[in-house]
Design a protein around this motif. Structure first.
Motif, PDB file in Angstrom:
ATOM      1  N   LYS A 147       0.806  -1.213   0.000  1.00 53.29           N
ATOM      2  CA  LYS A 147       0.000   0.000   0.000  1.00 53.29           C
ATOM      3  C   LYS A 147       0.846   1.273   0.000  1.00 53.29           C
ATOM      4  CE  LYS A 147      -3.722  -2.390   2.424  1.00 53.29           C
ATOM      5  NZ  LYS A 147      -4.403  -2.696   1.162  1.00 53.29           N
ATOM      6  N   GLY A 148       2.151   1.108  -0.113  1.00 52.20           N
ATOM      7  CA  GLY A 148       3.036   2.262  -0.132  1.00 52.20           C
ATOM      8  C   GLY A 148       3.087   2.934  -1.496  1.00 52.20           C
ATOM      9  N   LYS A 149       4.015   3.830  -1.634  1.00 48.67           N
ATOM     10  CA  LYS A 149       4.168   4.615  -2.862  1.00 48.67           C
ATOM     11  C   LYS A 149       5.241   4.004  -3.753  1.00 48.67           C
ATOM     12  CE  LYS A 149       5.384   9.279  -4.450  1.00 48.67           C
ATOM     13  NZ  LYS A 149       5.850  10.624  -4.028  1.00 48.67           N
ATOM     14  N   LEU A 150       4.986   3.992  -5.046  1.00 41.97           N
ATOM     15  CA  LEU A 150       5.980   3.541  -6.011  1.00 41.97           C
ATOM     16  C   LEU A 150       6.752   4.751  -6.525  1.00 41.97           C
ATOM     17  CD1 LEU A 150       3.967   0.924  -8.114  1.00 41.97           C
ATOM     18  CD2 LEU A 150       5.544   0.496  -6.231  1.00 41.97           C
ATOM     19  N   GLU A 151       8.060   4.681  -6.418  1.00 41.20           N
ATOM     20  CA  GLU A 151       8.918   5.715  -6.957  1.00 41.20           C
ATOM     21  C   GLU A 151       9.784   5.109  -8.051  1.00 41.20           C
ATOM     22  OE1 GLU A 151      11.070   7.268  -3.621  1.00 41.20           O
ATOM     23  OE2 GLU A 151       9.358   8.503  -2.940  1.00 41.20           O
ATOM     24  N   TYR A 152      10.221   5.942  -8.974  1.00 41.48           N
ATOM     25  CA  TYR A 152      10.986   5.451 -10.121  1.00 41.48           C
ATOM     26  C   TYR A 152      12.364   6.103 -10.153  1.00 41.48           C
ATOM     27  CZ  TYR A 152       6.518   3.579 -11.716  1.00 41.48           C
ATOM     28  OH  TYR A 152       5.337   2.891 -11.803  1.00 41.48           O
ATOM     29  N   ARG A 153      13.304   5.367 -10.682  1.00 44.00           N
ATOM     30  CA  ARG A 153      14.658   5.901 -10.820  1.00 44.00           C
ATOM     31  C   ARG A 153      15.244   5.487 -12.162  1.00 44.00           C
ATOM     32  NH1 ARG A 153      18.435   1.905 -10.442  1.00 44.00           N
ATOM     33  NH2 ARG A 153      17.979   0.030  -9.198  1.00 44.00           N
ATOM     34  N   GLU A 154      16.346   6.138 -12.516  1.00 42.89           N
ATOM     35  CA  GLU A 154      17.040   5.803 -13.751  1.00 42.89           C
ATOM     36  C   GLU A 154      17.862   4.523 -13.570  1.00 42.89           C
ATOM     37  OE1 GLU A 154      19.402   9.114 -14.900  1.00 42.89           O
ATOM     38  OE2 GLU A 154      17.669  10.380 -15.414  1.00 42.89           O
ATOM     39  N   ALA A 155      18.202   3.908 -14.681  1.00 46.27           N
ATOM     40  CA  ALA A 155      19.044   2.712 -14.648  1.00 46.27           C
ATOM     41  C   ALA A 155      20.437   3.078 -14.135  1.00 46.27           C
ATOM     42  CB  ALA A 155      19.134   2.099 -16.038  1.00 46.27           C
ATOM     43  N   GLU A 156      21.034   2.155 -13.386  1.00 51.12           N
ATOM     44  CA  GLU A 156      22.348   2.404 -12.796  1.00 51.12           C
ATOM     45  C   GLU A 156      23.383   1.366 -13.218  1.00 51.12           C
ATOM     46  OE1 GLU A 156      21.557   2.490  -8.619  1.00 51.12           O
ATOM     47  OE2 GLU A 156      20.639   4.499  -8.680  1.00 51.12           O
ATOM     48  N   SER A 157      23.025   0.471 -14.122  1.00 51.21           N
ATOM     49  CA  SER A 157      23.962  -0.548 -14.583  1.00 51.21           C
ATOM     50  C   SER A 157      23.606  -0.923 -16.017  1.00 51.21           C
ATOM     51  CB  SER A 157      23.880  -1.795 -13.691  1.00 51.21           C
ATOM     52  OG  SER A 157      22.635  -2.459 -13.885  1.00 51.21           O
ATOM     53  N   PRO A 158      24.544  -1.520 -16.747  1.00 52.22           N
ATOM     54  CA  PRO A 158      24.226  -1.965 -18.112  1.00 52.22           C
ATOM     55  C   PRO A 158      23.043  -2.931 -18.159  1.00 52.22           C
ATOM     56  CG  PRO A 158      26.591  -1.952 -17.792  1.00 52.22           C
ATOM     57  CD  PRO A 158      25.985  -1.684 -16.440  1.00 52.22           C
ATOM     58  N   PHE A 159      22.938  -3.816 -17.157  1.00 52.52           N
ATOM     59  CA  PHE A 159      21.806  -4.741 -17.131  1.00 52.52           C
ATOM     60  C   PHE A 159      20.490  -3.981 -17.022  1.00 52.52           C
ATOM     61  CE2 PHE A 159      18.726  -7.072 -14.480  1.00 52.52           C
ATOM     62  CZ  PHE A 159      18.425  -8.104 -15.360  1.00 52.52           C
ATOM     63  N   GLU A 160      20.418  -3.014 -16.102  1.00 50.67           N
ATOM     64  CA  GLU A 160      19.196  -2.240 -15.939  1.00 50.67           C
ATOM     65  C   GLU A 160      18.883  -1.433 -17.193  1.00 50.67           C
ATOM     66  OE1 GLU A 160      19.372  -1.670 -11.071  1.00 50.67           O
ATOM     67  OE2 GLU A 160      19.740   0.043 -12.380  1.00 50.67           O
ATOM     68  N   GLU A 161      19.900  -0.877 -17.827  1.00 51.69           N
ATOM     69  CA  GLU A 161      19.683  -0.153 -19.080  1.00 51.69           C
ATOM     70  C   GLU A 161      19.078  -1.081 -20.122  1.00 51.69           C
ATOM     71  OE1 GLU A 161      23.449   1.391 -20.229  1.00 51.69           O
ATOM     72  OE2 GLU A 161      23.526   2.903 -18.640  1.00 51.69           O
ATOM     73  N   GLY A 162      19.593  -2.310 -20.181  1.00 51.44           N
ATOM     74  CA  GLY A 162      19.080  -3.273 -21.143  1.00 51.44           C
ATOM     75  C   GLY A 162      17.623  -3.614 -20.893  1.00 51.44           C
ATOM     76  N   MET A 163      17.231  -3.685 -19.629  1.00 55.64           N
ATOM     77  CA  MET A 163      15.845  -4.007 -19.285  1.00 55.64           C
ATOM     78  C   MET A 163      14.871  -2.915 -19.720  1.00 55.64           C
ATOM     79  SD  MET A 163      15.324  -6.989 -17.885  1.00 55.64           S
ATOM     80  CE  MET A 163      13.853  -6.856 -16.851  1.00 55.64           C
ATOM     81  N   LEU A 164      15.369  -1.725 -19.918  1.00 53.73           N
ATOM     82  CA  LEU A 164      14.499  -0.608 -20.278  1.00 53.73           C
ATOM     83  C   LEU A 164      14.489  -0.320 -21.772  1.00 53.73           C
ATOM     84  CD1 LEU A 164      15.337   1.879 -17.372  1.00 53.73           C
ATOM     85  CD2 LEU A 164      13.577   0.103 -17.462  1.00 53.73           C
ATOM     86  N   THR A 165      15.169  -1.151 -22.559  1.00 58.11           N
ATOM     87  CA  THR A 165      15.116  -0.963 -24.006  1.00 58.11           C
ATOM     88  C   THR A 165      13.709  -1.261 -24.510  1.00 58.11           C
ATOM     89  OG1 THR A 165      15.881  -3.232 -24.359  1.00 58.11           O
ATOM     90  CG2 THR A 165      17.549  -1.503 -24.398  1.00 58.11           C
ATOM     91  N   GLY A 166      13.262  -0.485 -25.470  1.00 59.52           N
ATOM     92  CA  GLY A 166      11.918  -0.669 -26.020  1.00 59.52           C
ATOM     93  C   GLY A 166      11.958  -0.835 -27.523  1.00 59.52           C
ATOM     94  N   LEU A 167      11.207  -1.809 -28.024  1.00 62.04           N
ATOM     95  CA  LEU A 167      11.208  -2.096 -29.457  1.00 62.04           C
ATOM     96  C   LEU A 167       9.791  -2.294 -29.985  1.00 62.04           C
ATOM     97  CD1 LEU A 167      14.056  -4.733 -29.899  1.00 62.04           C
ATOM     98  CD2 LEU A 167      14.060  -2.400 -30.781  1.00 62.04           C
ATOM     99  N   ASN A 168       9.575  -1.848 -31.205  1.00 57.44           N
ATOM    100  CA  ASN A 168       8.363  -2.200 -31.955  1.00 57.44           C
ATOM    101  C   ASN A 168       8.702  -3.494 -32.696  1.00 57.44           C
ATOM    102  OD1 ASN A 168       6.023  -2.293 -33.416  1.00 57.44           O
ATOM    103  ND2 ASN A 168       6.500  -0.559 -34.728  1.00 57.44           N
ATOM    104  N   PHE A 169       8.445  -4.597 -32.043  1.00 55.48           N
ATOM    105  CA  PHE A 169       9.092  -5.868 -32.358  1.00 55.48           C
ATOM    106  C   PHE A 169       8.042  -6.953 -32.526  1.00 55.48           C
ATOM    107  CE2 PHE A 169      10.896  -9.695 -30.193  1.00 55.48           C
ATOM    108  CZ  PHE A 169      11.990  -9.928 -31.003  1.00 55.48           C
ATOM    109  N   ARG A 170       8.034  -7.641 -33.682  1.00 57.63           N
ATOM    110  CA  ARG A 170       6.998  -8.639 -33.946  1.00 57.63           C
ATOM    111  C   ARG A 170       7.599  -9.988 -34.340  1.00 57.63           C
ATOM    112  NH1 ARG A 170       5.028  -4.035 -36.819  1.00 57.63           N
ATOM    113  NH2 ARG A 170       3.333  -2.996 -35.707  1.00 57.63           N
TER     114      ARG A 170
END
Length: 203
Positions: A147-170
């Motif tokens: 029931k708490g608050k969700l806060e967001y942050r930027e990626a801090e590692s290459p793995f995290e950066e990779g998880m945030l990649t977005g593609l129009n991918f089929r």
């Protein structure tokens, strides 16, 4: 060979199996080495049955790689913390595939390996659907009682950066050549089920 869609980095353009690597985008740092390996594998095409599979982000079961987001909320709930910090933003667009859908695709690929390997460019995209990160983590929070608050942050590692990649991918080849379709419920929509599975394996 198992690869990953991160080799295409991020793009809003349509990305198909025929899209040459690095032609429109730069691979995510965490997988920057993989295009060279793909080229080596494809070079063995004349002597081996070769298929490269590029799955998107896996979900289901214990959370798989999505634990990057789920674990932070789970631990916050367990500790009665007032906030949970999530990598990304609510509008981060992620391309997903359920673990059972991917398993089904691999069975179909193995059954047709020789045929697929004989094609001009034996690469298969494995993607189920796209979802925004916000609804995923919101539904997971509700499902586990955070029931708490969700806060967001930027990626801090290459793995995290990779998880945030977005593609129009089929998955055009998977559908056209193998009659494969994703059958599992999308992540946010089926979160009550997926959260229960996650908790059962976590507790």
């Amino acid at each position: 060979m198992f690869c990953h869609t991160k080799v295409h980095g991020s793009s809003t353009n349509h990305i198909s199996e025929a899209t040459p690597l690095e032609s429109q985008t730069v691979p995510a740092n965490v997988v920057a080495w993989r295009p060279a390996v793909e080229h080596q594998v494809l070079a063995a095409h004349d002597v081996l049955d070769v298929v490269i599979v590029r799955p998107s982000i896996l979900y289901g079961g214990n959370g798989t790689i999505c634990k990057l987001w789920l674990d932070a909320i789970y631990m916050a709930a367990k500790e009665n913390a007032p906030t949970a910090t999530i990598v990304g933003t609510p509008t981060t667009r992620v391309t997903l595939i359920h673990k059972d859908d991917l398993a089904d695709l691999f069975v179909k690929i193995v059954d047709q390996l020789t045929m697929l390997s004989a094609s001009t460019y034996p690469v298969i995209n494995a993607a189920g659907h796209q979802e925004d990160l916000g609804p995923i983590v919101n539904e997971f929070s509700k499902a586990i009682g955070f029931k708490g608050k969700l806060e967001y942050r930027e990626a801090e590692s290459p793995f995290e950066e990779g998880m945030l990649t977005g593609l129009n991918f089929r998955p055009n080849k998977a559908r056209g050549l193998l009659q494969w379709e994703p059958r599992q419920i999308p992540f946010a929509q089926g979160m009550q089920i997926y959260a229960e599975s996650y908790k059962a394996l976590k507790d």
